[in-house]
Scaffold this active site. Sequence first.
Site, PDB file in Angstrom:
ATOM      1  N   GLU A   1      -3.728 -32.340  18.525  1.00 33.58           N
ATOM      2  CA  GLU A   1      -4.926 -31.760  19.119  1.00 33.58           C
ATOM      3  C   GLU A   1      -6.139 -32.196  18.315  1.00 33.58           C
ATOM      4  O   GLU A   1      -6.024 -32.741  17.216  1.00 33.58           O
ATOM      5  CB  GLU A   1      -4.863 -30.224  19.082  1.00 33.58           C
ATOM      6  CG  GLU A   1      -3.760 -29.598  19.885  1.00 33.58           C
ATOM      7  CD  GLU A   1      -3.742 -28.086  19.731  1.00 33.58           C
ATOM      8  OE1 GLU A   1      -3.302 -27.423  20.675  1.00 33.58           O
ATOM      9  OE2 GLU A   1      -4.147 -27.579  18.662  1.00 33.58           O
TER      10      GLU A   1
ATOM     11  N   HIS B   1      -6.336 -23.163  20.233  1.00 33.43           N
ATOM     12  CA  HIS B   1      -5.801 -22.796  18.927  1.00 33.43           C
ATOM     13  C   HIS B   1      -6.906 -22.654  17.893  1.00 33.43           C
ATOM     14  O   HIS B   1      -7.940 -23.310  17.970  1.00 33.43           O
ATOM     15  CB  HIS B   1      -4.808 -23.856  18.441  1.00 33.43           C
ATOM     16  CG  HIS B   1      -3.540 -23.871  19.211  1.00 33.43           C
ATOM     17  ND1 HIS B   1      -2.805 -25.018  19.401  1.00 33.43           N
ATOM     18  CD2 HIS B   1      -2.860 -22.892  19.862  1.00 33.43           C
ATOM     19  CE1 HIS B   1      -1.727 -24.743  20.118  1.00 33.43           C
ATOM     20  NE2 HIS B   1      -1.741 -23.460  20.416  1.00 33.43           N
TER      21      HIS B   1
END
Length: 286
Positions: free
Chosen positions: A208, A246
């Site tokens: 990510e 996240h």
Amino acid sequence: MILLDENTHAIVQGITGKQGRFHTKDMLAYGTNIVAGTSPGKAGQTVEGVPVYNSIEEIKKHHPEVNASIIFIPAPYVKDAAFEAISELDLVIIITEHIPIRDTMEIVEYAKENNTILIGPNTPGIITPEIGKLGIMPTHIFQKGKVGLVSRSGTLTYEVASQISNSGIGISTAVGIGGDPVNGQNFTDILKKFEEDSETEKIVMLGEIGGIAEVKAAKYAEEHLTKPIVSFIAGVSAPLGKRMGHAGAIIEGTDGTAQNKKDLLAGHGVHVADRPADIVNIIKNL
């Protein structure tokens, strides 16, 4: 297979809670060797036929073979539970999210001091098809195969694992390292294990935006690993300074952008996919 195999004898911490009960049933149904569970004050009960004890110390007296734990405990109490598990066991998986960052840092450091493998927190766990799972992932999308999968994102793991399994290639082991800024095992740690695993032929690394863990892993792999790695980095359109999903997925400057990561990974010999749907074709052509 890595981390989870026929010699894994696991316990569930927080087994009498709603999540603990639900996922214990699911893990048992998948064939996972769940030996016991903890829930202070509820010793003597059973959950899905699994005996409940007050502590890991009590469990070890009756089940000395226990060597792994999965934690389903509310965030404020995870630190104590994790310390207990780390001091007694070889593998500890923390599913819980929203753990205070200071607690996580202390847990990670304690795991290093005790040479305990820590997965998470904020992880879907690990799964070895046809052996078992210590986690919350849907099992039907993981078919046995030769591709090792490591990821920061649970949802992305499920999407890619499903595509790999449906293609007939299959998964050796899938590991979610967790989406928080601080976690136990990192990408490099898991890549090392896949390199040593005779049942893994190729590796998929799902990253990510934010941080440089994926790039550090790719640099290590270029210098030390022989197995090919395919990677996808989520968050191409993410704006600077905004957390995306996240807690660890936030860009500061340019180093953590998806495009910058993709360029750096490719520079270190990783096969970079522009879309998750491209991963299977890349694997087939390696």
